[in-house]
Design an enzyme around this catalytic site. Structure first.
Site, PDB file in Angstrom:
ATOM      1  N   CYS A  84      38.625  45.965  47.498  1.00 42.62           N
ATOM      2  CA  CYS A  84      37.360  46.060  48.255  1.00 42.62           C
ATOM      3  C   CYS A  84      37.581  46.420  49.716  1.00 42.62           C
ATOM      4  O   CYS A  84      36.638  46.798  50.409  1.00 42.62           O
ATOM      5  CB  CYS A  84      36.587  44.762  48.157  1.00 42.62           C
ATOM      6  SG  CYS A  84      36.325  44.250  46.465  1.00 42.62           S
ATOM      7  N   HIS A 110      31.643  43.566  53.908  1.00 44.11           N
ATOM      8  CA  HIS A 110      31.731  43.834  52.469  1.00 44.11           C
ATOM      9  C   HIS A 110      30.684  42.972  51.757  1.00 44.11           C
ATOM     10  O   HIS A 110      30.530  41.787  52.050  1.00 44.11           O
ATOM     11  CB  HIS A 110      33.145  43.502  51.982  1.00 44.11           C
ATOM     12  CG  HIS A 110      33.278  43.555  50.494  1.00 44.11           C
ATOM     13  ND1 HIS A 110      32.812  44.618  49.746  1.00 44.11           N
ATOM     14  CD2 HIS A 110      33.808  42.667  49.608  1.00 44.11           C
ATOM     15  CE1 HIS A 110      33.054  44.379  48.472  1.00 44.11           C
ATOM     16  NE2 HIS A 110      33.645  43.207  48.360  1.00 44.11           N
ATOM     17  N   ASN A 121      28.071  43.700  44.382  1.00 45.16           N
ATOM     18  CA  ASN A 121      29.361  44.019  44.997  1.00 45.16           C
ATOM     19  C   ASN A 121      29.864  45.348  44.419  1.00 45.16           C
ATOM     20  O   ASN A 121      30.192  45.425  43.234  1.00 45.16           O
ATOM     21  CB  ASN A 121      30.339  42.874  44.692  1.00 45.16           C
ATOM     22  CG  ASN A 121      31.720  43.104  45.255  1.00 45.16           C
ATOM     23  OD1 ASN A 121      32.055  44.213  45.675  1.00 45.16           O
ATOM     24  ND2 ASN A 121      32.536  42.070  45.257  1.00 45.16           N
TER      25      ASN A 121
HETATM   26  N1  ACO Z   1      25.296  31.617  35.296  1.00 43.39           N
HETATM   27  C1  ACO Z   1      25.230  30.298  35.090  1.00 43.39           C
HETATM   28  N2  ACO Z   1      26.284  29.481  35.270  1.00 43.39           N
HETATM   29  C2  ACO Z   1      27.441  30.028  35.668  1.00 43.39           C
HETATM   30  C3  ACO Z   1      27.579  31.402  35.892  1.00 43.39           C
HETATM   31  C4  ACO Z   1      26.440  32.216  35.690  1.00 43.39           C
HETATM   32  N3  ACO Z   1      26.458  33.549  35.891  1.00 43.39           N
HETATM   33  N4  ACO Z   1      28.837  31.659  36.294  1.00 43.39           N
HETATM   34  C5  ACO Z   1      29.487  30.486  36.310  1.00 43.39           C
HETATM   35  N5  ACO Z   1      28.638  29.490  35.932  1.00 43.39           N
HETATM   36  C6  ACO Z   1      28.912  28.053  35.806  1.00 43.39           C
HETATM   37  C7  ACO Z   1      30.381  27.775  35.625  1.00 43.39           C
HETATM   38  O1  ACO Z   1      30.736  27.894  34.256  1.00 43.39           O
HETATM   39  C8  ACO Z   1      30.460  26.351  36.110  1.00 43.39           C
HETATM   40  O2  ACO Z   1      30.004  25.501  35.102  1.00 43.39           O
HETATM   41  P1  ACO Z   1      30.663  24.045  34.887  1.00 43.39           P
HETATM   42  O3  ACO Z   1      30.416  23.289  36.161  1.00 43.39           O
HETATM   43  O4  ACO Z   1      29.913  23.516  33.717  1.00 43.39           O
HETATM   44  O5  ACO Z   1      32.113  24.315  34.650  1.00 43.39           O
HETATM   45  C9  ACO Z   1      29.433  26.308  37.258  1.00 43.39           C
HETATM   46  O6  ACO Z   1      28.546  27.426  37.030  1.00 43.39           O
HETATM   47  C10 ACO Z   1      30.030  26.396  38.615  1.00 43.39           C
HETATM   48  O7  ACO Z   1      30.956  27.493  38.606  1.00 43.39           O
HETATM   49  P2  ACO Z   1      31.756  27.889  39.870  1.00 43.39           P
HETATM   50  O8  ACO Z   1      32.628  29.074  39.574  1.00 43.39           O
HETATM   51  O9  ACO Z   1      32.414  26.685  40.462  1.00 43.39           O
HETATM   52  O10 ACO Z   1      30.562  28.343  40.844  1.00 43.39           O
HETATM   53  P3  ACO Z   1      30.593  28.698  42.377  1.00 43.39           P
HETATM   54  O11 ACO Z   1      29.592  27.891  43.080  1.00 43.39           O
HETATM   55  O12 ACO Z   1      31.981  28.753  42.936  1.00 43.39           O
HETATM   56  O13 ACO Z   1      30.029  30.197  42.384  1.00 43.39           O
HETATM   57  C11 ACO Z   1      30.859  32.464  42.503  1.00 43.39           C
HETATM   58  C12 ACO Z   1      30.727  31.200  41.664  1.00 43.39           C
HETATM   59  C13 ACO Z   1      29.476  33.012  42.779  1.00 43.39           C
HETATM   60  C14 ACO Z   1      31.668  33.485  41.734  1.00 43.39           C
HETATM   61  C15 ACO Z   1      31.545  32.101  43.853  1.00 43.39           C
HETATM   62  O14 ACO Z   1      32.704  31.331  43.625  1.00 43.39           O
HETATM   63  C16 ACO Z   1      31.920  33.316  44.628  1.00 43.39           C
HETATM   64  O15 ACO Z   1      31.082  34.060  45.086  1.00 43.39           O
HETATM   65  N6  ACO Z   1      33.218  33.547  44.825  1.00 43.39           N
HETATM   66  C17 ACO Z   1      33.680  34.741  45.517  1.00 43.39           C
HETATM   67  C18 ACO Z   1      33.621  35.857  44.548  1.00 43.39           C
HETATM   68  C19 ACO Z   1      33.878  37.183  45.173  1.00 43.39           C
HETATM   69  O16 ACO Z   1      33.500  37.441  46.294  1.00 43.39           O
HETATM   70  N7  ACO Z   1      34.525  38.030  44.404  1.00 43.39           N
HETATM   71  C20 ACO Z   1      34.776  39.370  44.713  1.00 43.39           C
HETATM   72  C21 ACO Z   1      35.802  39.500  45.785  1.00 43.39           C
HETATM   73  S1  ACO Z   1      36.903  40.777  45.621  1.00 43.39           S
HETATM   74  C22 ACO Z   1      36.117  42.084  45.270  1.00 43.39           C
HETATM   75  O17 ACO Z   1      35.061  42.288  45.847  1.00 43.39           O
HETATM   76  C23 ACO Z   1      36.683  42.992  44.234  1.00 43.39           C
END
Ligand code: ACO
Length: 310
Positions: A116, A239, A269
């Protein structure tokens, strides 16, 4: 440190028409609009149908040429940042040269992979190459077909990404005030946190932690290099990974969120395409010159920050 006075003389962008909403995802995965919106800020993303990162790169490049009626014969350097090319060789950049009808010219054309952060890396490479005097006009593109590499059964990653391309044409400036500054970097130890083999896999929380740490750091570092303060910057173009990440950076820096341009609600993204795409949107609405700060992070880990006049 060598001066890199550059100007972005034109920009262009492309996103496919086909839109996929959060509600569309809730029909194929155990997810819902409320979860996706509150955790990411994303509502929609554009998904290519029958188009590749090559096609999208070409459409954005053509827009950049057409927008300012740019003489494409001047282009002698093409750099494409992408992690989603459908082929390993030729590079997307080679193919753009051909599609633009520039095969008769001696052009240097290549792709780079910095995930990214790729576009910001590519701008630094282009700035260095044109400032050397050996090249005059660089076409720099970020193009991503993220929907081709997501695991459509993984609700934690599939909902994050979209497809798009953005392009910028860069020339050397004779105005020393147009000096560009960069603070790009990498930390090659994220194995098991964010990788693509062959589909995107990610430990979301770890990526989140990295992002909210590196983004303010990168902003401070590039400002320091430029001898500027954040008040000298008109807009920050981050980004577009997640609204909460950008919100956290704004809070950390004690800045109003309005200083950060965003379109992730509509496009999600789009990896290396997100910054040039947003830049073109911004330039279309605000044609007058502004000083902007790019800041991004991505797999690798990599990060990139740049200050330049647009
Ligand atoms: N819908 C519903 N529930 C979901 C979903 C979804 N789409 N995705 C995950 N969950 C659930 C998980 O299974 C988990 O359930 P559990 O508690 O029963 O185990 C719960 O939601 C919490 O999951 P987390 O992964 O801990 O959620 P978090 O609050 O961390 O949010 C997210 C997840 C949005 C991915 C966040 O961590 C994030 O934005 N991280 C950065 C991601 C990023 O920027 N990536 C790209 C960077 S690099 C690039 O751009 C190529």
């Amino acid at each position: 440190m060598k001066n890199l006075p550059i100007k972005i003389v034109s920009t262009g962008r492309y996103a496919p028409d086909n839109v996929m909403t959060n509600d569309d995802f809730s029909k194929i995965l155990d997810t819902n609009d409320e979860w996706i919106t509150t955790r990411t800020g994303i509502k929609r993303r554009h998904i290519a149908q029958g188009e590749t990162a090559i096609d999208m790169a070409y459409k954005a490049a053509l827009k950049a040429v057409e927008n300012k009626n740019y003489d494409k014969e001047k282009i002698d350097l093409i750099i494409v940042a992408s992690i989603t090319s459908p082929v390993k060789t030729p590079s997307i950049a080679n193919l753009i040269q051909a599609k633009l009808g520039l095969n008769h010219k001696n052009i240097v054309a290549f792709d780079i992979n910095a995930a990214c952060s790729g576009f910001v890396y590519a701008v630094e490479i282009a700035a260095s190459m044109i400032s050397s005097g050996n090249y005059k006009s660089a076409l720099v593109i970020g193009s991503e077909h993220m929907s081709s590499i997501i695991d459509w059964e993984d609700r934690s990653t599939a909902i994050l990404f979209g497809d798009a391309a953005g392009a910028a044409i860069i020339e050397v400036s004779d105005n020393p005030k147009d000096n560009a500054y960069f603070w790009n970097g990498s930390r090659g130890d994220d194995t098991g946190i964010l990788w693509i083999d062959p589909k995107v896999k990610m430990a979301g929380r770890e990526v989140y932690k990295f992002a909210v740490d590196i983004m303010p750091k990168a902003i401070h570092k590039v400002l320091e290099k430029a001898g500027l303060t954040i008040d000298d910057i008109d807009y920050i173009i981050p980004h577009q990974a997640n609204y909460r990440i950008i919100q956290s950076v704004a809070k950390d820096m004690n800045l109003p969120i309005e200083r950060f341009l965003m379109n992730l609600e509509e496009y999600g993204n789009t990896s290396a395409a997100s910054i040039p795409f947003l830049l073109d949107e911004h330039k279309t609405n605000n044609p007058e010159v502004k000083r902007v700060l790019f800041v991004g992070f991505g797999g690798g880990f990599t990060w990139g920050a740049a200050i330049l006049n647009v």
